[in-house]
Design an enzyme around this catalytic site. Structure first.
Site, PDB file in Angstrom:
ATOM      1  CD  GLU A  15       4.406 -11.006   5.481  1.00 27.60           C
ATOM      2  OE1 GLU A  15       5.336 -11.728   5.173  1.00 27.60           O
ATOM      3  OE2 GLU A  15       3.323 -10.912   4.845  1.00 27.60           O
ATOM      4  NE  ARG A  98       2.127  -1.662   3.128  1.00 22.90           N
ATOM      5  CZ  ARG A  98       2.819  -2.702   3.379  1.00 22.90           C
ATOM      6  NH1 ARG A  98       3.912  -3.026   3.313  1.00 22.90           N
ATOM      7  NH2 ARG A  98       1.872  -3.891   3.895  1.00 22.90           N
ATOM      8  CG  ASN A 100       4.991  -6.347   0.923  1.00 25.61           C
ATOM      9  OD1 ASN A 100       4.674  -6.001   2.187  1.00 25.61           O
ATOM     10  ND2 ASN A 100       4.621  -7.500   0.542  1.00 25.61           N
ATOM     11  CG  ASN A 146       3.869 -11.373  -0.430  1.00 25.33           C
ATOM     12  OD1 ASN A 146       4.579 -10.875   0.555  1.00 25.33           O
ATOM     13  ND2 ASN A 146       2.840 -11.017  -0.523  1.00 25.33           N
ATOM     14  CG  ASP A 196       2.172 -13.563   2.444  1.00 33.79           C
ATOM     15  OD1 ASP A 196       3.122 -13.102   2.066  1.00 33.79           O
ATOM     16  OD2 ASP A 196       1.375 -13.367   3.339  1.00 33.79           O
TER      17      ASP A 196
END
Length: 290
Positions: A15, A98, A100, A146, A196
């Site tokens: 990522e 969590r 990101n 995202n 994403d």
């Protein structure tokens, strides 16, 4: 157009590609592997650091080092020592949440969202980390955060809740960091994948990785689709323009999909890719000012 795998890093969940114009270096992460990578623009001279938790994103700091989104909060990271130091612990709404993806706005704030890891509950939030290290929520009721990014003038903020199958646009106040007037920018169809990681090019077009469907999409400022690129992997995760002319598109991928029924196979899974010859330039990324 030429698509090439340049680093065989085999990231579990690659990522966050980040090109730094000052260093002329590329950074990216393995979210599940809890690693940070750095290389030159051709993927050479790779360096790797371990971090103590799953990592969602990083941004470089004006005074050196980085700010990290780790699972339980925001950390400062020293590349010389490899040490991560907690800056702010986040009180998540559920144990399955969590932090990101994140990026820095034109005023040096770090904007990062969280995810609900079962991808079912809307318990995630979107945070703004000020230069004074204060952390506040600017949106909520999110499943999977995202693709945060901004228009070239910094006054439109784009953000994907991946499970909504849409990219959203907000009015963004550069002076306060507040968001308003949330509206749907574009939708993803069955063959587009899930939105994403994302970036905006110098012409104001929004690029988004269509994870699970081997796609990268480019959307015009009015939300219409202008281009789709087919990638040689199923799980393409995030994108960023870089290189000395900001005209190379870097692409991360994963080799182990976190959702049932998605299987990534082949020797290129988890590699870092670069796409050349697009005839498009990106925008330089900002550094966190705190």
């Amino acid at each position: 157009m030429n698509i090439k795998a340049i680093v065989d890093c085999k990231t579990i969940l690659g990522e966050g590609p980040l090109w730094d114009t000052r260093e002329q270096r590329l950074y990216w992460i393995d979210s599940y592997g809890a690693k940070i990578f750095r290389s030159d623009e051709d993927g050479g001279g790779v360096e790797v650091w371990d971090v103590p938790q799953k990592i969602g994103s990083l941004a470089l700091r004006e005074q050196g080092g980085a700010i990290l989104s780790l699972a339980d909060g925001f950390y400062f990271f020293d590349f010389a020592t490899g040490k991560a130091t907690l800056m702010h612990a986040v009180a998540h709404k559920a144990s399955t949440v969590r932090i990101n993806d994140g990026k820095v706005d034109q005023r040096g704030r770090f904007v990062s969202g969280s995810i609900e890891i079962t991808e079912k509950g809307a318990d995630a939030e979107l945070y703004s980390v000020g230069k004074d290290h204060t952390v506040r929520t600017i949106d909520d009721n999110i499943v999977v955060s995202n693709g945060p990014c901004w228009s070239p003038d910094g006054r439109t903020f784009y953000f994907a809740d991946s499970r909504s199958l849409a990219i959203w646009a907000y009015d963004y106040d550069l002076e306060t960091g507040n968001v308003s007037n949330k509206r749907k920018f574009c939708e993803f169809g069955p063959e587009d994948g899930l939105p994403d990681g994302a970036t905006v090019d110098a012409d104001g077009y929004v690029w988004s990785a269509g994870v699970y469907k081997s796609k990268i999409h480019r959307f015009a400022p009015d939300g219409t689709k202008a281009l789709t690129i087919d990638m040689p992997i199923v799980c393409v995760t995030s994108i960023m323009f870089g290189g000395k002319n900001l005209d190379r598109l870097y692409v991360t991928s994963m080799k182990e999909a976190p959702v049932p029924g998605i299987v990534e196979t082949g020797p290129l899974a988890g590699s870092l890719f670069v796409i050349d010859g697009l005839g498009v330039k990106g925008l330089p990324e900002y550094r966190y000012g705190g």
